[in-house]
Motif scaffolding. Structure first.
Motif: not given
Length: 127
Positions: A44, A47, A49, A106-107, A109, A115-116
């Motif tokens: 991550l 990442f 988010a 990912m889901r 986000a 955008d993940p």
């Protein structure tokens, strides 16, 4: 600039990227919490988010901490219960915990409209 962003984040004035919360490990831990937290943290890294991710190694304190996070796992007996926003969404074998946490991040986000992959190359709809 990095220091300024870190100050804003520490004051909860700007949220960016994941916050990984992990137990310090103890005699109750039934998984290698350090390894699991390192895998999740590395995956991550960067990442976009602002998620709080709890990586917990036992079924005693793990469920409470995982339930309070946006995304979490309470591990034990060769498996992990995956929590999303306070609810258990699945139980996976220990070998799939990190992979499942990344997929769920990912889901989540995507649901947040982020955008993940953190791509800055998203075309605008300017006319």
């Amino acid at each position: 600039m990095k220091v300024g962003l870190q100050i804003l984040e520490s004051l909860d004035l700007r949220k960016r990227g994941p916050e990984i919360v992990s137990c310090p490990s103890c005699g109750r831990a039934q998984v290698d919490v350090y390894k699991l937290a390192d895998e999740v943290n590395a995956a991550l890294s960067g990442f976009p988010a602002p998620l709080r991710v709890a990586v917990m190694g036992c079924v005693v304190n793990g469920p409470g901490e995982a339930r309070e996070a946006d995304l979490g796992v309470a591990s034990g007996n060769g498996k992990g219960q995956i929590f999303v926003r306070g609810k258990v969404v699945k139980t996976v074998p220990e070998s799939k915990i990190a992979e499942t946490l990344i997929e769920e991040a990912m889901r989540i986000a995507g649901e947040m409209g982020i955008d993940p992959l953190g791509s800055d190359d998203i075309p605008s709809k300017a006319t």
